[in-house]
Design a protein around this motif. Structure first.
Motif, PDB file in Angstrom:
ATOM      1  N   CYS A 210       0.970  -1.166   0.048  1.00 49.90           N
ATOM      2  CA  CYS A 210      -0.013   0.028  -0.021  1.00 49.90           C
ATOM      3  C   CYS A 210       0.807   1.241  -0.022  1.00 49.90           C
ATOM      4  N   ILE A 214       1.169   4.276  -3.132  1.00 47.23           N
ATOM      5  CA  ILE A 214       0.985   5.502  -2.543  1.00 47.23           C
ATOM      6  C   ILE A 214       2.182   6.404  -3.235  1.00 47.23           C
ATOM      7  N   SER A 217       2.240   6.595  -6.854  1.00 47.04           N
ATOM      8  CA  SER A 217       1.131   7.357  -7.387  1.00 47.04           C
ATOM      9  C   SER A 217       1.508   8.903  -7.759  1.00 47.04           C
ATOM     10  N   TRP A 238     -12.513  10.793 -10.268  1.00 47.50           N
ATOM     11  CA  TRP A 238     -12.590  10.923  -8.943  1.00 47.50           C
ATOM     12  C   TRP A 238     -13.762  11.957  -8.376  1.00 47.50           C
ATOM     13  N   TYR A 261      -4.748  11.552   3.426  1.00 46.28           N
ATOM     14  CA  TYR A 261      -3.936  10.442   4.205  1.00 46.28           C
ATOM     15  C   TYR A 261      -3.607  10.558   5.666  1.00 46.28           C
ATOM     16  N   LEU A 291      -6.913  -0.554  -2.145  1.00 43.37           N
ATOM     17  CA  LEU A 291      -5.891  -0.056  -3.281  1.00 43.37           C
ATOM     18  C   LEU A 291      -4.904  -1.282  -3.612  1.00 43.37           C
ATOM     19  N   LEU A 306      -7.068   4.371  -7.197  1.00 41.50           N
ATOM     20  CA  LEU A 306      -6.909   5.362  -6.094  1.00 41.50           C
ATOM     21  C   LEU A 306      -8.439   6.010  -5.854  1.00 41.50           C
TER      22      LEU A 306
END
Length: 466
Positions: A210, A214, A217, A238, A261, A291, A306
């Motif tokens: 994970c 991230i 990303s 999104w 986050y 994810l 995401l």
């Protein structure tokens, strides 16, 4: 990057909450406690619960945060549990420029009017309120010492509770300061610690995969959004309320995502909650589970994965039609908080290649220039809050308990060790953000229960009960 906070079965369980009732009151407080501007006042809101109060009993005063005071009142059940034991009056005071405590109504956030927003003014509001409460509820109590007021607060409210005891020991006997990052200033704490702890939470409750996804990303998002077609794809995927059009919009998206986050990590409670937003139990794990379903090396597939995972935070109830990048919680006053973060509460934060965030050094000049563009004022001196409130030199103060969940990013700036025999620290090894102030729950760990026991004993000592 800017910061302003059986598992599968839990995701489908209905969220239930206790509702604490209050009488809503207002007090006229001076617009400025430190300058001669006439008799200008405004209405400060506060909430009172007298259900447990017995004449002569103490007053438990929560020093309000950067948001609507009701949100914090409904998520601080431990204070009510204490009130039943101590026959206490419970009061939640709202912070000026948040919730309904707007000095200039809907014009409060103009650059001319917002200048009366500061920690010093807020603390003075609370002292003003304490004197009013003393007159109403404790006028017949004979005392040669401080009246029995105990301050409580979590996060920024915890900072204020501690500072209230430091600055006005004649007004409060002691303070329970939970998740209060009073050392997250200037060079008191390494700037990379905050995002490092956030990454650790994702690694602990999620997986290393994970974290790596991230970390990967950020470059993917930057590359995809270089074109208008890519911006349109991210906006649609999104469900952004305001579609991405410029590079500045992409920067805002990155900040928004980073803040989400952080919020997921700080409110990673072991049961469903409705604090900043409605969330399932252990939302970091739920987010990472979603994810981790991403297996493709295709950039657009990662963006889609995401977007699905983000709905754990942005749309857990399924009621959100579009996502506003300007806010991460409906009840927080993020504009006013940004002003405070510029004008006095300058918290240096940076991210490195060792954490899961986009690498970004701490640059005070850039930070200050951003503040000037937004508010027309350059940032305050980074060391101002240290000079005002003592920094790490706390040994001359007394009757303060600092509690911190070590799985909370804000513990990076917290007091984690006893300073003296009366300035104490209690750490909650597996705790999230001010979890000890929440009401008792079957999922509470022994670390949380022990912290609450610690608070009880400290208050008994302050009130001379033991």
């Amino acid at each position: 990057m800017t910061v302003l906070f059986v598992f599968a079965a839990a995701l489908f369980c209905p969220i239930t909450y206790s509702t604490y009732t209050f009488e809503t009151k207002y007090i006229q407080v001076p617009l400025s406690h430190f300058s001669n501007i006439g008799n200008t006042t405004f209405k400060l809101r506060y909430l009172v619960n007298k259900s447990y109060h017995v004449k002569g009993g103490p007053v438990f005063l929560y020093t309000g945060n950067e948001g609507d005071v009701n949100m914090f009142a409904q998520n601080s059940g431990f204070i009510f549990e204490l009130a039943t034991e101590f026959n206490a009056l419970v009061v939640f005071a709202e912070h000026r420029y948040y919730g309904q405590s707007m000095p200039f109504g809907n014009k409060s956030y103009s650059l001319e009017n917002i200048r009366y927003l500061s920690t010093a003014q807020a603390l003075s509001d609370y002292v003003y309120l304490i004197e009013e409460l003393r007159r109403i509820y404790l006028a017949t109590v004979i005392s040669l010492d401080t009246y029995p007021f105990i301050a409580f607060g979590g996060s920024y409210g915890g900072m204020l509770a501690a500072w209230l005891r430091m600055k006005y020991p004649n007004s409060v006997l002691g303070a329970i300061a939970s998740s209060a990052p009073i050392w997250l200033f200037d060079d008191l704490t390494p700037c990379e610690t905050f995002y490092g702890i956030t990454s650790d939470v994702f690694g602990h409750y999620g997986t290393e995969h994970c974290n790596k996804t991230i970390q990967l990303s950020w470059e993917v998002i930057r590359n995809v959004t270089k074109t208008d077609k890519g911006k349109a794809f991210v906006s649609a995927t999104w469900k952004l309320c305001d579609h991405l059009k410029t590079a500045a919009d992409v920067d805002k998206l990155i900040d928004w995502l980073s803040n989400i986050y952080v919020n997921l990590a700080m409110i990673n409670y072991p049961y469903p909650t409705d604090f900043l937003v409605a969330l399932p139990a252990y939302p970091v794990k739920i987010f990472c589970d979603k994810l981790n379903s991403y297996k493709s090396q295709n950039s657009l597939a990662l963006v889609e994965a995401l977007g699905i995972a983000l709905q754990v935070y942005t749309n857990f109830t399924g009621e959100t039609k579009c996502h506003n990048m300007n806010i991460t919680s409906r009840d927080l006053g993020e504009y006013a908080w940004d002003y405070q973060a510029c004008t006095e509460l300058v918290m240096p934060m940076c991210s490195t290649e060792k954490d899961m965030f986009e690498t970004a050094p701490w640059e005070f000049k850039k930070y200050s220039d951003d503040c000037f563009r937004k508010f027309g004022v350059h940032s305050a001196r980074p060391d101002w809050v240290i000079l005002e409130y003592g920094g790490k030199n706390l040994r001359y103060f007394s009757n303060i308990v600092f509690s911190n969940g070590l799985m909370d990013p804000w513990s990076s700036g917290g007091v984690l060790k006893n300073v003296s025999c009366t300035v104490l620290a209690v750490n909650i090894t597996d705790g999230a953000h001010h979890i000890d102030l929440r009401g008792n729950h079957p999922a509470d760990t022994n670390y949380v229960l022990e912290a609450r026991k610690f608070h009880r004993n400290a208050i008994k000592k302050w009130l001379n009960i033991i």
